[in-house]
Scaffold this motif. Sequence first.
Motif, short mmCIF file in Angstrom:
data_model
loop_
_atom_site.label_atom_id
_atom_site.label_comp_id
_atom_site.label_asym_id
_atom_site.label_seq_id
_atom_site.Cartn_x
_atom_site.Cartn_y
_atom_site.Cartn_z
N LEU A 24 -48.94 -9.87 8.59
CA LEU A 24 -49.04 -11.50 8.48
C LEU A 24 -49.50 -11.97 7.04
O LEU A 24 -48.94 -12.87 6.75
N ARG A 75 -47.19 -11.57 18.18
CA ARG A 75 -46.62 -12.85 18.58
C ARG A 75 -46.84 -12.98 20.11
O ARG A 75 -47.10 -13.82 20.70
N ARG A 84 -49.65 -15.18 22.28
CA ARG A 84 -49.84 -16.56 21.53
C ARG A 84 -50.17 -17.41 22.60
O ARG A 84 -49.83 -17.41 23.65
N LEU A 119 -50.96 -21.27 10.08
CA LEU A 119 -51.26 -21.22 8.67
C LEU A 119 -50.75 -22.39 7.76
O LEU A 119 -51.40 -22.91 6.97
N ARG A 120 -49.52 -22.53 8.22
CA ARG A 120 -48.75 -23.58 7.47
C ARG A 120 -49.47 -24.94 7.48
O ARG A 120 -49.62 -25.70 6.61
N ALA A 175 -46.18 -11.81 5.31
CA ALA A 175 -45.38 -12.84 5.59
C ALA A 175 -45.90 -14.19 5.27
O ALA A 175 -45.09 -15.18 5.22
N THR A 176 -46.96 -14.27 4.67
CA THR A 176 -47.50 -15.56 4.25
C THR A 176 -48.27 -15.61 2.95
O THR A 176 -49.27 -15.59 2.66
N ASN A 229 -46.95 -20.13 17.01
CA ASN A 229 -47.52 -18.72 16.28
C ASN A 229 -48.46 -18.88 15.27
O ASN A 229 -48.54 -19.99 14.61
N ASP A 234 -48.07 -18.21 11.89
CA ASP A 234 -47.37 -18.73 10.72
C ASP A 234 -47.34 -20.16 10.85
O ASP A 234 -47.71 -20.79 9.89
N ASP A 235 -47.31 -20.55 12.01
CA ASP A 235 -47.16 -22.38 11.89
C ASP A 235 -48.71 -22.79 11.79
O ASP A 235 -49.00 -23.94 11.21
#
Length: 290
Positions: free
Chosen positions: A127, A11, A14, A100-101, A130-131, A95, A97-98
């Motif tokens: 990662l 992170r 970023r 990928l979402r 977490a996803t 980040n 995660d955002d």
Amino acid sequence: MTASTNRAPRRPGRRALLRGAGAALLGAAGLGAAPAARAITLDKVRERGALVVGVYQDMPPFHVDGQGIDVELARALAQALGLKLTLLPFHADENMDDDLRNMVWRGHYLGFGPADVLLHVPVDKPLMDATPQALIFGPYFRERVAIARDLSRLPKLEALSDLGQAPVAVPGQSLAGWLLIGSDGGAYREQLRTKLKDGVEAAQMLRRGEVAAAGGLLSELQSVLRDDPRYAIEPLPSPRAPRNGWVVGMAVKKDGEDLARELQRAVNALAQAGTLERLFAAGGVRWRPV
């Protein structure tokens, strides 16, 4: 866009990006937004006749204004699958995660996406764990934090202390910037030129003779300085820098296993045929098997 770590898995590296790019702006740029009916399986993608590929906006040398290494890779992948290409550029969020979402498994809150596949995703086990909504696969490049130097001004750089008082250009809001700013108790802060977008701009300052060294990502520095004998480009000599860098690949939604398998076959074939090496070379970057 401000400075970046070019999608490093951790992170702290970023990108801090401009937000608010809507689907209308993407369409106005002629690069297209994903269709409303999201196709995930390979059959649905083939039925549509086009592969929607998410690429990061303003990430030299991988994508700037519809051109770059990731754009050419997207085109080669679509061609390998016998499909047209619909490019879906977007500004990165806070980040990974955002991202990928927004671009892989749900879609952006501004109304565009998701893409069928997102490029430049760290192939990073934490990662992945977490996803669970995404499949991360297809490694195609290893990125590193690096420093370039003018050999006439800095003939050696075995440690950062060899910089002496020489001026150094580095984007402040990047992994390279944070490492240099914090190294040796902040000993180099006064000689750093940090108000830069990215490592490409830092390398351009070096080439103009405004600084003795430039920090950034290996890909950024190579895209400006590669094969120029006046400069050396080497890993940043900091114990805090990721020793082996990080590998980037691609991601699809979890239920797109068949699409992922076909894309994996395609990227393997591109590597074996020498196509990956050629398209990276066209962007000024030296490619090696991951």
